[in-house]
Design an enzyme around this catalytic site. Structure first.
Site, PDB file in Angstrom:
ATOM      1  N   TYR A 126      -1.121   3.778  -8.544  1.00 63.11           N
ATOM      2  CA  TYR A 126       0.092   2.871  -8.954  1.00 63.11           C
ATOM      3  C   TYR A 126      -0.656   1.744  -9.460  1.00 63.11           C
ATOM      4  CZ  TYR A 126       3.249   6.392  -7.403  1.00 63.11           C
ATOM      5  OH  TYR A 126       4.073   7.634  -7.239  1.00 63.11           O
TER       6      TYR A 126
ATOM      7  N   GLN B 128       6.379  -3.140   1.869  1.00 63.79           N
ATOM      8  CA  GLN B 128       5.046  -2.680   1.013  1.00 63.79           C
ATOM      9  C   GLN B 128       5.404  -3.095  -0.340  1.00 63.79           C
ATOM     10  OE1 GLN B 128       4.567   1.351  -0.175  1.00 63.79           O
ATOM     11  NE2 GLN B 128       2.379   1.074   0.146  1.00 63.79           N
TER      12      GLN B 128
END
Ligand SMILES: Cc1cc2nc3c(=O)[nH]c(=O)nc-3n(C[C@H](O)[C@H](O)[C@H](O)COP(=O)(O)O)c2cc1C
Length: 372
Positions: free
Chosen positions: A193, A110
């Site tokens: 984020y 990720q």
């Protein structure tokens, strides 16, 4: 794309245990390990020595999505996060990835940039967190080196040319992930984020081509996905999205319009998969009325769902055709043999909250396997 049935009989254990061909990558089952930061890496972003064992223990997942992994020096918002932008990061990832492959598993790394969810103490001397706009996350939280929580610092808005460089940082990280042996990468565009901050109108008030209308707010994510896809192959690029999450003080006032632009564009790119967090992660399943089933119809490809699923909910989602794969976070963290336990209808180990972040073996590699 051709539907791959996920129905299963009692004998086969249910739809979760049916294999799945994810754009040609053969997965043994439909159970995905959700990305989970464990904050045990060194300050230089190198893995804790037990990371190899941790991932090996969980390799019976059809697919592991790794903990969020920093794409650059400015990506950081938390301590103990591994990196994937320097040669030594490639080295640190080789062993955990090889261990998963040894066990017949698959793993995507990720790619994570925290954007404004960051603190000056994590960044190179004198730097401020960077974000689409200079708006502080009043309701957000970062973790300091002593693992205590703090309010994120005020970010500065990226210049347009810096946004272009940020796309390149993601491409570089993706190439490094492949060099380390990963099967692919997941762009972290969820949970408030960095990439999600470009999508949401609460966090993106830019007036250049990366802000304004939904089309413009989607531009950073689409350009990043497209550039990574050209570099490593679209089938190796997944993306995580959370249309109705309010986590880290980020949300959009009209997710239906926003994702009505984003998902068809991602579909055109033939990305490896979309990974939908249905609600705020770990807090609530979608309370908003957002039409996830409708969203799925906008992306012609593999569809992973996540958030507070248990075995029964997951089987039901697969049987309804609302997902191809289901990602489990905390259940996988506490049960390295989650696949077996689900298959055999065994009880699950409870999660130890105190050992989620930082530390060593305890709460990391010492959760018991089912005995018997
Ligand atoms: C300890 C922990 C760390 C997490 N770290 C990440 C992360 O690095 N990236 C991410 O996208 N989500 C992260 N999440 C969210 C999980 O991937 C998942 O969305 C959430 O736990 C809900 O799924 P669950 O109900 O199956 O646990 C984290 C969750 C936990 C509990």
């Amino acid at each position: 794309m051709a539907e791959q049935a996920a129905t299963g009989s009692d004998e086969t254990g249910g739809g979760l245990f049916q294999p799945f061909s994810m754009r040609g990558l053969e997965l043994e089952n439909r159970i995905v390990m959700s990305p989970m930061s464990r904050h045990r890496a060194s300050p230089k972003g190198l893995h804790h020595p037990l990371a190899t064992l941790y991932y090996r223990q969980r390799a019976s997942a059809g697919l592991i999505i790794s903990e969020g992994t920093q794409v650059s020096e400015t990506a950081k918002g938390f301590p103990g996060i591994p990196g994937i932008y320097r040669p030594e990061h490639v080295e640190t990832w080789r062993e955990p990835i090889a261990a998963v492959h040894d066990e017949g598993g698959r793993i995507f790394i990720q790619l994570w940039h925290c954007g404004r969810i960051a603190h000056g103490s994590h960044l190179p001397e004198g730097q401020m967190p960077v974000a689409p706009s200079a708006i502080r996350a009043e309701d957000g939280m970062v973790m300091l080196d002593d693992l205590s929580f703090a309010k994120p610092d005020m970010p500065r808005a990226l210049e347009t040319r810096e946004v272009e460089a940020l796309v390149e940082d993601h491409v570089h990280a993706a190439r490094m992930a492949l060099a380390a042996g990963a099967d692919g990468v997941e762009i972290h565009a969820a949970n408030g984020y960095g990439a999600a901050q470009f999508l949401c109108d609460r966090t993106n008030q830019r007036t250049d081509r990366y802000g304004g209308s939904p089309v413009k707010r989607c531009r950073f994510v689409i350009e990043t996905a497209e550039a990574i896809a050209s570099a490593i192959g679209a089938d190796k690029v997944g993306i995580r999205l959370s249309p109705v999450s309010t986590y880290q003080d980020a949300w959009d006032s009209d997710p239906t319009a926003l994702y009505g632009v984003l998902l068809p564009a991602l579909s055109m790119l033939d990305l490896g998969y979309v990974h939908m967090v249905e609600g705020s992660p770990g807090t609530s399943r979608d309370p908003s009325g957002f039409d996830f089933a409708g969203a799925r119809r906008l992306f012609d490809g593999p569809w992973i769902v996540n958030n507070l699923y248990d075995r029964a909910l997951a089987e039901a989602a697969l049987a309804r055709g609302d997902a191809d794969l289901v990602a489990f976070g905390l259940p996988f963290l506490a049960n390295p043999d989650l696949v077996r336990r689900f298959r055999e209808h065994r009880d699950l180990n409870p999660v130890e909250k105190e050992t989620l972040y930082g530390g060593g073996e305890k709460g990391y590699t010492d959760y018991p396997f089912f005995a018997g």
